[in-house]
Design a protein around this motif. Sequence first.
Motif, PDB file in Angstrom:
ATOM      1  N   ASP A 155      11.031 -47.131  44.796  1.00 20.13           N
ATOM      2  CA  ASP A 155       9.668 -47.636  44.994  1.00 20.13           C
ATOM      3  C   ASP A 155       8.705 -46.495  45.299  1.00 20.13           C
ATOM      4  O   ASP A 155       7.578 -46.480  44.794  1.00 20.13           O
ATOM      5  CB  ASP A 155       9.646 -48.664  46.124  1.00 20.13           C
ATOM      6  N   ASP A 156       9.137 -45.542  46.128  1.00 20.85           N
ATOM      7  CA  ASP A 156       8.303 -44.377  46.433  1.00 20.85           C
ATOM      8  C   ASP A 156       7.983 -43.603  45.164  1.00 20.85           C
ATOM      9  O   ASP A 156       6.834 -43.196  44.932  1.00 20.85           O
ATOM     10  CB  ASP A 156       9.009 -43.454  47.428  1.00 20.85           C
ATOM     11  N   LEU A 157       8.998 -43.376  44.348  1.00 15.83           N
ATOM     12  CA  LEU A 157       8.816 -42.592  43.124  1.00 15.83           C
ATOM     13  C   LEU A 157       7.934 -43.324  42.121  1.00 15.83           C
ATOM     14  O   LEU A 157       7.096 -42.714  41.449  1.00 15.83           O
ATOM     15  CB  LEU A 157      10.183 -42.273  42.509  1.00 15.83           C
ATOM     16  N   ALA A 158       8.108 -44.637  42.024  1.00 18.15           N
ATOM     17  CA  ALA A 158       7.276 -45.418  41.110  1.00 18.15           C
ATOM     18  C   ALA A 158       5.816 -45.385  41.544  1.00 18.15           C
ATOM     19  O   ALA A 158       4.906 -45.320  40.699  1.00 18.15           O
ATOM     20  CB  ALA A 158       7.787 -46.854  41.043  1.00 18.15           C
ATOM     21  N   ARG A 159       5.573 -45.425  42.855  1.00 16.26           N
ATOM     22  CA  ARG A 159       4.185 -45.325  43.345  1.00 16.26           C
ATOM     23  C   ARG A 159       3.585 -43.974  42.999  1.00 16.26           C
ATOM     24  O   ARG A 159       2.402 -43.872  42.649  1.00 16.26           O
ATOM     25  CB  ARG A 159       4.145 -45.568  44.853  1.00 16.26           C
ATOM     26  N   THR A 160       4.388 -42.916  43.086  1.00 15.27           N
ATOM     27  CA  THR A 160       3.902 -41.587  42.714  1.00 15.27           C
ATOM     28  C   THR A 160       3.528 -41.549  41.232  1.00 15.27           C
ATOM     29  O   THR A 160       2.523 -40.940  40.847  1.00 15.27           O
ATOM     30  CB  THR A 160       4.984 -40.530  43.000  1.00 15.27           C
ATOM     31  N   ALA A 161       4.340 -42.217  40.419  1.00 16.35           N
ATOM     32  CA  ALA A 161       4.053 -42.267  38.985  1.00 16.35           C
ATOM     33  C   ALA A 161       2.904 -43.206  38.658  1.00 16.35           C
ATOM     34  O   ALA A 161       2.310 -43.117  37.583  1.00 16.35           O
ATOM     35  CB  ALA A 161       5.292 -42.713  38.224  1.00 16.35           C
ATOM     36  N   MET A 162       2.611 -44.125  39.605  1.00 16.68           N
ATOM     37  CA  MET A 162       1.587 -45.164  39.404  1.00 16.68           C
ATOM     38  C   MET A 162       1.975 -46.117  38.275  1.00 16.68           C
ATOM     39  O   MET A 162       1.148 -46.537  37.475  1.00 16.68           O
ATOM     40  CB  MET A 162       0.200 -44.551  39.182  1.00 16.68           C
ATOM     41  N   PHE A 163       3.300 -46.434  38.234  1.00 21.34           N
ATOM     42  CA  PHE A 163       3.835 -47.410  37.299  1.00 21.34           C
ATOM     43  C   PHE A 163       4.584 -48.468  38.096  1.00 21.34           C
ATOM     44  O   PHE A 163       4.952 -48.250  39.262  1.00 21.34           O
ATOM     45  CB  PHE A 163       4.829 -46.762  36.325  1.00 21.34           C
ATOM     46  N   SER A 164       4.862 -49.598  37.457  1.00 15.29           N
ATOM     47  CA  SER A 164       5.773 -50.555  38.069  1.00 15.29           C
ATOM     48  C   SER A 164       7.159 -49.928  38.145  1.00 15.29           C
ATOM     49  O   SER A 164       7.497 -49.035  37.367  1.00 15.29           O
ATOM     50  CB  SER A 164       5.835 -51.841  37.245  1.00 15.29           C
ATOM     51  N   LYS A 165       7.967 -50.446  39.074  1.00 11.93           N
ATOM     52  CA  LYS A 165       9.289 -49.856  39.284  1.00 11.93           C
ATOM     53  C   LYS A 165      10.133 -49.897  38.021  1.00 11.93           C
ATOM     54  O   LYS A 165      10.790 -48.905  37.672  1.00 11.93           O
ATOM     55  CB  LYS A 165       9.994 -50.596  40.419  1.00 11.93           C
TER      56      LYS A 165
END
Length: 254
Positions: free
Chosen positions: A27-37
């Motif tokens: 979830d942290d990494l997806a937020r960094t990417a600004m994409f859904s998980k």
Amino acid sequence: MDDVITTAVLRVVESMQENYGEQLTIDDLARTAMFSKFHFSRVFQRVTGLSPGRFLSAVRLREAKRLLISTSLTVTDISHLVGYSSVGTFSSRFTHSVGVSPSRYRGLDLLVPPPGGSTRGAAETGTGIGTLRGTVVSPIENRPVFAGLFPDRILEGWPVRYTILTRPGPYVLKDVPEGRWHLITQAAAAGQEDAINYPACGHDGLCIGRQGPITVSAGSTITLSDVVLRPMSVFDPPVLLALRQLMSAELSRR
């Protein structure tokens, strides 16, 4: 490749490299990417060849390799610094991925090749049944080249078969077990061998090439197209096998 996806994955890889000691979640990494998980996991694997979790684990182990040879920190301290709460888990994963335990890696000058010579690996998966042959082309001339077969798109653990060339050119891998393998080749310019333990930055002193997956079946002899090495990029999974030591040992043995 879509520029938006490339930029997003780059942000995540840079975050992994800067925060490898943190307990990063998908979830942290997806937020960094600004994409859904779920979208993030798919595009990350498409760009790098590995899942986000496995890529992060590789970043952590690469950093552990660097700390082991550049500091006097204990194995326990290093395991905590690279994000492991259990030193036992860290040591087990390091040994599987690098080929030796953390304590042995620290004092390692040469990694003894597995029995059988340079065309065999330690990970036997059955009777050798096939042969792969081809040619390695590299911008780094007159330098040794490693060519090995791995289950995935990462230099991790012992290859099922490998060879080390004294310079770019023809190679042959004999007695290859049946299965689907990734051929990975690697070369470093003189004086750039330690770059393998640092994040890749596109410098032409450290180059990599890949082909695969390659399906090997009974009695097959496969001639592959040229494997062309290119500078390692930030999207290439870190090299975990103790490759420099393995190559030094093999070349010294010859």
